[in-house]
Design a protein around this motif. Structure first.
Motif, short mmCIF file in Angstrom:
data_model
loop_
_atom_site.label_atom_id
_atom_site.label_comp_id
_atom_site.label_asym_id
_atom_site.label_seq_id
_atom_site.Cartn_x
_atom_site.Cartn_y
_atom_site.Cartn_z
N ALA A 304 0.83 -1.21 0.00
CA ALA A 304 0.00 0.00 0.00
C ALA A 304 0.86 1.26 0.00
O ALA A 304 0.57 2.23 -0.71
CB ALA A 304 -0.92 -0.01 1.21
N ALA A 305 1.95 1.24 0.79
CA ALA A 305 2.82 2.41 0.88
C ALA A 305 3.51 2.68 -0.45
O ALA A 305 3.59 3.83 -0.92
CB ALA A 305 3.85 2.21 1.98
N LEU A 306 4.01 1.62 -1.10
CA LEU A 306 4.70 1.79 -2.38
C LEU A 306 3.76 2.30 -3.46
O LEU A 306 4.17 2.96 -4.41
CB LEU A 306 5.33 0.47 -2.81
N THR A 307 2.46 2.03 -3.28
CA THR A 307 1.47 2.47 -4.27
C THR A 307 1.02 3.91 -4.04
O THR A 307 0.90 4.70 -4.98
CB THR A 307 0.24 1.55 -4.22
N LEU A 308 0.78 4.26 -2.76
CA LEU A 308 0.14 5.54 -2.46
C LEU A 308 1.10 6.67 -2.12
O LEU A 308 0.83 7.83 -2.43
CB LEU A 308 -0.85 5.35 -1.31
N VAL A 309 2.23 6.35 -1.47
CA VAL A 309 3.15 7.42 -1.05
C VAL A 309 3.65 8.25 -2.23
O VAL A 309 3.69 9.49 -2.13
CB VAL A 309 4.32 6.83 -0.24
N PRO A 310 4.05 7.64 -3.36
CA PRO A 310 4.48 8.47 -4.49
C PRO A 310 3.40 9.45 -4.97
O PRO A 310 3.71 10.57 -5.39
CB PRO A 310 4.81 7.44 -5.58
N VAL A 311 2.14 9.03 -4.89
CA VAL A 311 1.04 9.91 -5.30
C VAL A 311 0.94 11.12 -4.37
O VAL A 311 0.79 12.26 -4.82
CB VAL A 311 -0.29 9.14 -5.31
N VAL A 312 1.05 10.85 -3.07
CA VAL A 312 0.99 11.93 -2.09
C VAL A 312 2.15 12.90 -2.27
O VAL A 312 1.99 14.13 -2.24
CB VAL A 312 0.98 11.36 -0.66
N LEU A 313 3.35 12.35 -2.49
CA LEU A 313 4.53 13.20 -2.69
C LEU A 313 4.38 14.05 -3.94
O LEU A 313 4.74 15.24 -3.95
CB LEU A 313 5.78 12.33 -2.79
N ALA A 314 3.86 13.46 -5.02
CA ALA A 314 3.68 14.20 -6.26
C ALA A 314 2.67 15.33 -6.08
O ALA A 314 2.88 16.46 -6.55
CB ALA A 314 3.23 13.26 -7.37
N TYR A 315 1.59 15.04 -5.36
CA TYR A 315 0.57 16.07 -5.14
C TYR A 315 1.12 17.21 -4.31
O TYR A 315 0.89 18.39 -4.62
CB TYR A 315 -0.65 15.46 -4.44
N GLN A 316 1.88 16.88 -3.25
CA GLN A 316 2.40 17.95 -2.40
C GLN A 316 3.45 18.77 -3.15
O GLN A 316 3.51 19.99 -3.00
CB GLN A 316 2.99 17.38 -1.12
N ALA A 317 4.27 18.11 -3.96
CA ALA A 317 5.25 18.84 -4.77
C ALA A 317 4.54 19.79 -5.72
O ALA A 317 4.99 20.94 -5.93
CB ALA A 317 6.13 17.86 -5.53
N TRP A 318 3.45 19.34 -6.30
CA TRP A 318 2.67 20.19 -7.21
C TRP A 318 2.10 21.40 -6.47
O TRP A 318 2.11 22.52 -6.98
CB TRP A 318 1.54 19.37 -7.83
N THR A 319 1.63 21.17 -5.24
CA THR A 319 1.07 22.27 -4.43
C THR A 319 2.13 23.34 -4.18
O THR A 319 1.86 24.53 -4.33
CB THR A 319 0.55 21.73 -3.10
N TYR A 320 3.33 22.91 -3.80
CA TYR A 320 4.39 23.88 -3.54
C TYR A 320 4.79 24.61 -4.82
O TYR A 320 5.17 25.79 -4.78
CB TYR A 320 5.60 23.20 -2.90
N TRP A 321 4.73 23.94 -5.94
CA TRP A 321 5.07 24.59 -7.20
C TRP A 321 4.04 25.66 -7.55
O TRP A 321 4.38 26.76 -7.97
CB TRP A 321 5.16 23.54 -8.31
N VAL A 322 2.76 25.34 -7.36
CA VAL A 322 1.69 26.29 -7.68
C VAL A 322 1.80 27.54 -6.81
O VAL A 322 1.61 28.67 -7.28
CB VAL A 322 0.31 25.61 -7.50
N PHE A 323 2.13 27.37 -5.53
CA PHE A 323 2.19 28.50 -4.59
C PHE A 323 3.63 28.91 -4.29
O PHE A 323 3.97 29.30 -3.19
CB PHE A 323 1.49 28.12 -3.28
N ARG A 324 4.48 28.86 -5.32
CA ARG A 324 5.91 29.14 -5.12
C ARG A 324 6.24 30.63 -5.08
O ARG A 324 7.30 31.01 -4.62
CB ARG A 324 6.72 28.48 -6.23
#
Length: 334
Positions: A304-324
């Motif tokens: 479950a971690a190998l499946t979902l953690v990359p998605v969470v990391l990608a979403y948070q990275a996108w959030t920081y990019w949008v509000f950079r």
């Protein structure tokens, strides 16, 4: 690699990410009354973390969930023995979250000052208590042979753990000041840089005191990896202060981030393979072996971690990019 070892590393990574990201949130909240001398300035300070603070707290929730699933005995002992400390932390976080949402509901001066005070206290209390909690894990707490906490709230308080709490508080505040130098403009950015310079000396003193007391009160430095990481953290902090003095705030923030990551790595490396040290008998310490879930549970969790953690990391990275972008008075809604 054994799954219990893998999950120990994953829990360490989750806490490191939480301290890194939520650390500057805490720092910004603590600095709010000192940098925000009027409502406009306070709104600017708050808006630097407004899009990300709740997302950063997800790291804490995930770390707690990982502990519960991977090391249930640790979760049970931690939340029973540290009950009062965790209750105070949760109460502070609730007040802080409500304050972020409620302060803009009314234009009254007193209304906003009350909620601003809630943001500051709701940031300072968890920052302090996290330091106390982490120091207790490796210093040792009264855990008996049944993996049960046999002490009181006051057993968690000692000169060493209180120094650790103050050190975490100051490191997070310094980290928050550097974050603000990257998110504010003009005079606001200069005030944030000045705050970082003022905080540098007491923060350095607290970190050195923490290193000395850790050496005398724990066995952390028996681990070469932990000692190296702790020394690296001290060096990274020195570089952060040097960079901010030379107006290289981006590099300074990078070094303060590295400081937090290395301090977290040092404590977890010093703990391994333990998760909570027993002060009553070292043999009663909770480890990744006697406190872990079944191999099947760890296997399912790993998938479950190998499946979902990359998605969470990608979403948070996108959030920081949008509000950079930096926050300016023109961005505020009137």
């Amino acid at each position: 690699m054994e799954l219990s070892v893998l999950w120990f590393i994953l829990v360490a990574v989750l806490f490191a990410g939480f301290f890194l990201l939520e650390g500057f949130d805490y720092g910004v909240g603590i600095l709010l009354p000192f940098l925000g001398k009027n409502d406009l300035k306070r709104r600017l300070v708050i808006n630097t973390i407004a899009p990300v603070w709740d997302g950063n707290e997800v790291w804490m929730i995930t770390a707690g969930g990982a502990l519960f699933a991977a090391f249930p005995h640790v979760y049970a002992t931690l939340f029973s023995g540290f009950y009062m400390a965790l209750f105070l932390m949760l109460l502070a976080l609730i007040v802080r979250g409500v304050a972020f949402e409620f302060r803009s509901r009314d234009d009254g001066r007193m209304w906003r000052r009350v909620w601003d005070f809630g943001i500051t206290c709701g940031s300072a209390v968890p920052a302090l208590l996290w330091g106390v909690a982490v120091a207790n894990l490796i210093k040792g707490v009264p855990i008996n042979a049944k993996m049960l906490y046999a002490g009181t709230f006051f057993d968690l308080l000692s000169p060493y753990t209180l120094v650790a709490g103050v050190a975490f508080l100051l490191v997070f505040t310094f980290h928050g000041a550097l974050f603000l130098t990257l998110k504010l403009e003009g005079e606001f950015m200069l005030r944030a840089r000045q705050a970082a310079l003022v905080l540098g000396v007491p923060t350095a003193a607290s970190c050195l005191a923490l290193a000395g007391l850790t050496y005398t009160n724990t066995d952390l430095f028996n681990s070469t990896l932990a000692g190296t990481a702790f020394g690296g953290a001290v060096g990274a902090f020195a570089l952060a202060y040097l960079f901010v003095r030379n107006q290289k705030c981006g590099w300074a923030f990078g070094m303060s981030s590295l400081t937090i990551l290395l301090i977290t790595a040092a404590f977890f490396a010093g703990l391994f393979p333990r998760l909570i040290v027993s002060s009553l008998n070292p043999a009663w310490s909770l480890t990744i072996y006697n406190a872990a879930s079944t191999p099947y549970t760890l296997k399912i969790m790993t998938i479950a971690a190998l499946t979902l953690v990359p998605v969470v990391l990608a979403y948070q990275a996108w959030t920081y990019w949008v509000f950079r972008k930096r926050v300016s008075p023109q961005d505020l809604e009137y």
